[in-house]
Design a protein around this motif. Structure first.
Motif, PDB file in Angstrom:
ATOM      1  N   LEU A 155      56.213  72.247  19.982  1.00 42.36           N
ATOM      2  CA  LEU A 155      56.881  72.661  21.218  1.00 42.36           C
ATOM      3  C   LEU A 155      56.472  74.074  21.637  1.00 42.36           C
ATOM      4  N   LEU A 156      56.325  74.973  20.674  1.00 39.60           N
ATOM      5  CA  LEU A 156      55.936  76.353  20.986  1.00 39.60           C
ATOM      6  C   LEU A 156      54.528  76.402  21.580  1.00 39.60           C
ATOM      7  N   VAL A 157      53.591  75.724  20.945  1.00 39.62           N
ATOM      8  CA  VAL A 157      52.216  75.722  21.454  1.00 39.62           C
ATOM      9  C   VAL A 157      52.173  75.125  22.851  1.00 39.62           C
ATOM     10  N   THR A 158      52.801  73.976  23.029  1.00 44.02           N
ATOM     11  CA  THR A 158      52.710  73.311  24.328  1.00 44.02           C
ATOM     12  C   THR A 158      53.505  74.036  25.399  1.00 44.02           C
ATOM     13  N   GLN A 159      54.588  74.716  25.024  1.00 43.91           N
ATOM     14  CA  GLN A 159      55.346  75.534  25.988  1.00 43.91           C
ATOM     15  C   GLN A 159      54.460  76.646  26.534  1.00 43.91           C
ATOM     16  N   TYR A 160      53.752  77.353  25.656  1.00 42.18           N
ATOM     17  CA  TYR A 160      52.925  78.469  26.115  1.00 42.18           C
ATOM     18  C   TYR A 160      51.628  77.996  26.760  1.00 42.18           C
ATOM     19  N   ASP A 161      51.159  76.823  26.392  1.00 35.86           N
ATOM     20  CA  ASP A 161      50.017  76.222  27.082  1.00 35.86           C
ATOM     21  C   ASP A 161      50.429  75.870  28.511  1.00 35.86           C
ATOM     22  N   ALA A 162      51.588  75.254  28.658  1.00 29.80           N
ATOM     23  CA  ALA A 162      52.098  74.912  29.998  1.00 29.80           C
ATOM     24  C   ALA A 162      52.374  76.167  30.815  1.00 29.80           C
ATOM     25  N   LEU A 163      52.916  77.184  30.166  1.00 33.41           N
ATOM     26  CA  LEU A 163      53.206  78.427  30.871  1.00 33.41           C
ATOM     27  C   LEU A 163      51.909  79.076  31.366  1.00 33.41           C
ATOM     28  N   ALA A 164      50.857  79.035  30.549  1.00 34.76           N
ATOM     29  CA  ALA A 164      49.563  79.569  30.980  1.00 34.76           C
ATOM     30  C   ALA A 164      49.060  78.814  32.214  1.00 34.76           C
ATOM     31  N   THR A 165      49.283  77.517  32.239  1.00 30.76           N
ATOM     32  CA  THR A 165      48.902  76.722  33.405  1.00 30.76           C
ATOM     33  C   THR A 165      49.674  77.173  34.639  1.00 30.76           C
ATOM     34  N   THR A 166      50.984  77.330  34.503  1.00 26.04           N
ATOM     35  CA  THR A 166      51.828  77.755  35.614  1.00 26.04           C
ATOM     36  C   THR A 166      51.419  79.134  36.118  1.00 26.04           C
ATOM     37  N   ILE A 167      51.192  80.058  35.207  1.00 27.84           N
ATOM     38  CA  ILE A 167      50.777  81.408  35.583  1.00 27.84           C
ATOM     39  C   ILE A 167      49.460  81.357  36.356  1.00 27.84           C
ATOM     40  N   GLY A 168      48.523  80.552  35.873  1.00 28.26           N
ATOM     41  CA  GLY A 168      47.231  80.447  36.536  1.00 28.26           C
ATOM     42  C   GLY A 168      47.324  79.807  37.916  1.00 28.26           C
ATOM     43  N   VAL A 169      48.058  78.722  38.018  1.00 30.34           N
ATOM     44  CA  VAL A 169      48.176  78.026  39.298  1.00 30.34           C
ATOM     45  C   VAL A 169      48.881  78.903  40.330  1.00 30.34           C
ATOM     46  N   LEU A 170      49.950  79.588  39.918  1.00 27.56           N
ATOM     47  CA  LEU A 170      50.687  80.450  40.840  1.00 27.56           C
ATOM     48  C   LEU A 170      49.991  81.798  41.056  1.00 27.56           C
ATOM     49  N   GLN A 171      48.960  82.068  40.243  1.00 27.64           N
ATOM     50  CA  GLN A 171      48.211  83.325  40.314  1.00 27.64           C
ATOM     51  C   GLN A 171      49.152  84.540  40.174  1.00 27.64           C
ATOM     52  N   ILE A 172      50.025  84.445  39.179  1.00 29.00           N
ATOM     53  CA  ILE A 172      50.973  85.537  38.943  1.00 29.00           C
ATOM     54  C   ILE A 172      50.203  86.760  38.459  1.00 29.00           C
ATOM     55  N   GLU A 173      50.445  87.876  39.131  1.00 28.67           N
ATOM     56  CA  GLU A 173      49.755  89.123  38.783  1.00 28.67           C
ATOM     57  C   GLU A 173      50.255  89.670  37.461  1.00 28.67           C
ATOM     58  N   ARG A 174      49.347  90.304  36.727  1.00 31.39           N
ATOM     59  CA  ARG A 174      49.704  90.939  35.469  1.00 31.39           C
ATOM     60  C   ARG A 174      50.662  92.090  35.731  1.00 31.39           C
ATOM     61  N   ASP A 175      51.519  92.339  34.741  1.00 33.36           N
ATOM     62  CA  ASP A 175      52.451  93.463  34.824  1.00 33.36           C
ATOM     63  C   ASP A 175      51.699  94.750  34.509  1.00 33.36           C
ATOM     64  N   PHE A 176      52.117  95.807  35.152  1.00 33.27           N
ATOM     65  CA  PHE A 176      51.474  97.107  34.882  1.00 33.27           C
ATOM     66  C   PHE A 176      52.491  98.132  34.479  1.00 33.27           C
TER      67      PHE A 176
END
Length: 176
Positions: A155-176
């Protein structure tokens, strides 16, 4: 990269998600955790996702050090800079030094891993790249983890894999 959905503020987040975003930003060491100010726009779904994600990390049965190893490896494999930056900061609190983080990036073949951690990283690599674990990898993991932890690992691996997908698709900017 321009975000496809702008991070929300009080009007878009509502009072509860706004307070949650502010608290999570502070805990993450940033003034605006863009992930949370973006996902917070979903209302109740955001809070449900936070509960689920929080039960995996930081409140899961895997230790924080190992959880952060897993997350950083997923972020590296998925080339998700946002996730990698955020968990580099959080990982420091769990004992992930720059040297350990560099070995996580190098992968399970890097020198210096205990057999348990080499097995953990090998399993992350296999699960992210094939979406499956071989019987051999599963048996290796089972030497170190009980049934509950084995489930949580998946669940942990797939949660963060899915989250990486969401971040990429939404093009969420990195925090500074």
């Amino acid at each position: 990269m321009t975000p496809r959905i702008q991070p929300g503020r009080f009007k878009e987040l509502g009072p509860l998600n706004w307070v949650t975003w502010k608290a999570l930003s502070a805990a993450g060491g940033t003034s605006d955790a863009h992930l949370f100010s973006t996902l917070g726009r979903t209302g109740r779904l955001f809070r449900g996702w936070l509960h689920y994600a929080g039960m995996l990390m930081p409140f899961g049965r895997l230790g924080r050090f190992e959880s952060e190893m897993v997350i950083l490896r997923v972020a590296h494999l998925r080339e998700c800079g946002y996730e990698f930056d955020h968990h580099t900061r959080l990982g420091r609190r769990a004992g992930i030094t720059d040297e350990v983080r560099d070995r996580i990036v190098a992968g399970p073949g890097a020198p210096g891993w205990q057999p348990r951690h080499r097995t953990l990283l090998t399993a992350v690599d296999e699960l992210v790249t094939t979406k499956h674990l071989s019987d051999e990898t599963w048996s290796s993991l089972a030497q170190y983890y009980d049934d509950r932890r084995l489930i949580e690992f998946c669940l942990l691996v797939t949660q963060y894999d899915a989250l990486a997908t969401t971040i990429g698709v939404l093009q969420i900017e990195r925090d500074f």
